[in-house]
Design an enzyme around this catalytic site. Structure first.
Site, PDB file in Angstrom:
ATOM      1  N   SER A 104       0.844  -1.192   0.000  1.00 23.60           N
ATOM      2  CA  SER A 104       0.000   0.000   0.000  1.00 23.60           C
ATOM      3  C   SER A 104       0.875   1.237   0.000  1.00 23.60           C
ATOM      4  O   SER A 104       2.077   1.169   0.279  1.00 23.60           O
ATOM      5  CB  SER A 104      -0.899   0.016   1.247  1.00 23.60           C
ATOM      6  OG  SER A 104      -0.096   0.060   2.406  1.00 23.60           O
TER       7      SER A 104
HETATM    8  C1  LIG Z   1       2.840  -0.363   3.925  1.00 20.69           C
HETATM    9  S1  LIG Z   1       3.776  -0.889   2.569  1.00 20.69           S
HETATM   10  C2  LIG Z   1       5.051   0.301   2.392  1.00 20.69           C
HETATM   11  C3  LIG Z   1       4.613   1.703   2.161  1.00 20.69           C
HETATM   12  C4  LIG Z   1       5.668   2.536   1.515  1.00 20.69           C
HETATM   13  N1  LIG Z   1       6.681   2.942   2.419  1.00 20.69           N
HETATM   14  C5  LIG Z   1       5.046   3.685   0.753  1.00 20.69           C
HETATM   15  O1  LIG Z   1       5.231   4.824   1.116  1.00 20.69           O
HETATM   16  O2  LIG Z   1       4.395   3.392  -0.228  1.00 20.69           O
HETATM   17  C6  LIG Z   1       4.689  -2.223   3.276  1.00 20.69           C
HETATM   18  C7  LIG Z   1       5.617  -2.892   2.282  1.00 20.69           C
HETATM   19  O3  LIG Z   1       6.478  -3.751   3.006  1.00 20.69           O
HETATM   20  C8  LIG Z   1       6.792  -4.819   2.146  1.00 20.69           C
HETATM   21  N2  LIG Z   1       7.366  -5.907   2.928  1.00 20.69           N
HETATM   22  C9  LIG Z   1       6.730  -6.865   3.661  1.00 20.69           C
HETATM   23  N3  LIG Z   1       7.616  -7.703   4.208  1.00 20.69           N
HETATM   24  C10 LIG Z   1       8.850  -7.268   3.828  1.00 20.69           C
HETATM   25  C11 LIG Z   1      10.168  -7.737   4.061  1.00 20.69           C
HETATM   26  N4  LIG Z   1      10.402  -8.827   4.811  1.00 20.69           N
HETATM   27  N5  LIG Z   1      11.201  -7.058   3.501  1.00 20.69           N
HETATM   28  C12 LIG Z   1      10.984  -5.959   2.731  1.00 20.69           C
HETATM   29  N6  LIG Z   1       9.743  -5.490   2.458  1.00 20.69           N
HETATM   30  C13 LIG Z   1       8.699  -6.128   3.008  1.00 20.69           C
HETATM   31  C14 LIG Z   1       5.463  -5.141   1.496  1.00 20.69           C
HETATM   32  O4  LIG Z   1       5.641  -5.918   0.320  1.00 20.69           O
HETATM   33  C15 LIG Z   1       4.917  -3.754   1.249  1.00 20.69           C
HETATM   34  O5  LIG Z   1       5.229  -3.308  -0.035  1.00 20.69           O
END
Ligand SMILES: C[S@@+](CC[C@H](N)C(=O)[O-])C[C@H]1O[C@@H](n2cnc3c(N)ncnc32)[C@H](O)[C@@H]1O
Length: 393
Positions: A104
């Protein structure tokens, strides 16, 4: 991509968004304000977001694209202070209608609030975990220059879209596709580490890759949906200490830290029944929910309604097959089954919190030692600590 008309219309909306974020107390400095006014969030939404629709459950979504809603409305929604879901169930299928959000664009007030809380200084080397759309990465790159920013995203499709948006907007951070729980050793040490996915404990790799005095801002969360925005300072030996910042901040879980999927069948209400000392309704309180999770870190929570009757709370520990049903029967009853007496553990923790005068989450501290991580409550010399579920270092 943006047309010249979009660029002007976007700039006006960005100024309005910055005003709104400043008025709300989220945007507190001129340097981050300049970044908010410069970074075009609509580019990072990459042409599609999912809007929740009420259709008999929380998991139905309607795709929204500039073509469907019109360019003006698309720009409006890009500058609303809203978290826009950009991926469901970890797939890039073109029009899924059901699913759990897996990526997101976090609401801008939370993005800038965390960046402010990160206390970034010019020249700091920053590691971001969870690139997502790349919007927060772009804000960091605007503020520091791309060379100082490293961002890790686990999902290759999400990472590729973020890379394209960052290229299109002229920002050049160092992007890594992989598991951010391992940090990124090649570019260490980092002065600041920020996670936009939640973790059950602070990964040891982040601490090992942190420069002495580094600050870490991340949400500590767990399987009972308890959450808290943690800010820690890392010492030269990789130990760290810190606490919880105000507010009720939650994030989607880092993929390897997510709760196990619920069993398809509910357990029976078999077990030892007794009156509950603390009511399950208390778990709706932010601090209580977090403390309950600390008391029973391997336990997941569900609210279940049978045949339209009042909701009951079900706590399950899949590793041991233990569960606790909390019902409204006889003014509050708990039925416990299995080797872990889940509600006994939770009540014991709530009793110590009660005895300490029911302090808020911000009174808790976090202590990370050579090989243990714990949340600590220390009130009037009475100290209580709960280990976080961290593997050996
Ligand atoms: C809330 S979203 C990030 C929002 C982002 N910072 C933005 O401004 O759009 C969380 C992200 O963390 C990623 N994510 C989940 N587990 C992860 C991991 N182990 N390492 C890196 N990224 C991860 C997800 O795929 C997702 O894209």
């Amino acid at each position: 991509m943006n047309t010249p008309a979009d660029l002007g219309a976007g700039a006006a909306r960005r100024r309005r968004l910055a005003d709104e974020l400043a008025a709300g107390g989220h945007l507190r400095s001129g340097t981050w304000r300049a970044a908010v006014e410069a970074v075009p969030r609509e580019v990072f939404l990459a042409g599609r977001v999912y809007h929740p629709v009420a259709r008999g459950g929380p998991r139905w979504w309607e795709p929204m694209t500039p073509e469907r809603v019109g360019r003006d409305y698309w720009l409006d929604l890009a500058y609303q202070d809203v978290t826009w879901v950009t991926q469901l169930d970890g797939t890039d299928a073109p029009t899924p209608e059901r699913g759990i959000p897996t990526s997101s664009s976090t609401m801008p007030s939370l993005v800038v609030r965390m960046l402010e809380d990160l206390e970034v200084r010019a020249g700091d080397r920053v590691l971001e975990i969870g690139t997502g759309t790349g919007y927060s990465t772009a804000l960091l790159a605007h503020r520091l220059g791309g060379d100082l920013v490293t961002s890790v995203e686990v999902d290759p499709g999400v990472a590729a879209r973020a890379a394209a948006a960052l290229r299109a907007t002229g920002y050049g951070p160092h992007l890594v596709t992989g598991d951010g729980l391992a940090g990124h050793q090649e570019r260490a040490p980092y002065d600041r580490i920020i996670a936009t996915c939640s973790v059950r404990h602070i990964p040891w790799a982040w601490l090992a890759q942190a420069a002495p005095g580094a600050r870490v801002v991340a949400t500590l969360a767990g399987w009972m949906n308890g959450s808290g925005l943690a800010a820690l300072t890392v010492a030269g030996d990789g130990t760290a200490c810190g606490g919880f910042l105000p507010g009720t901040v939650s994030f989607m879980s880092a993929r390897a830290h997510a709760a196990p999927p619920p069993r398809s069948r509910l357990p029976k209400r078999d077990g030892d029944a007794r009156p509950a000392r603390y009511d399950a309704g208390l778990l709706d309180d932010w601090t209580v929910n977090f403390l309950a999770q600390l008391a029973a870190p391997g336990v997941s929570m569900a609210r279940v309604s049978r045949d339209g009757a009042a909701f009951e709370t079900l706590l399950t520990e899949q590793a041991t097959g233990s569960y606790a049903w909390l019902t409204a029967d006889d003014g509050g009853t708990v039925i416990q089954h299995g080797p872990t007496r889940i509600w006994d553990q939770v009540e014991e923790t709530l009793a110590s919190w009660d005895g300490a005068g029911r302090p808020a989450q911000e009174r808790l501290t976090i202590e990370i030692g050579a090989d243990t991580q714990a949340v600590v409550l220390d009130v009037a010399g009475r100290r209580r600590s709960w280990p976080l579920p961290a593997p050996p270092r």
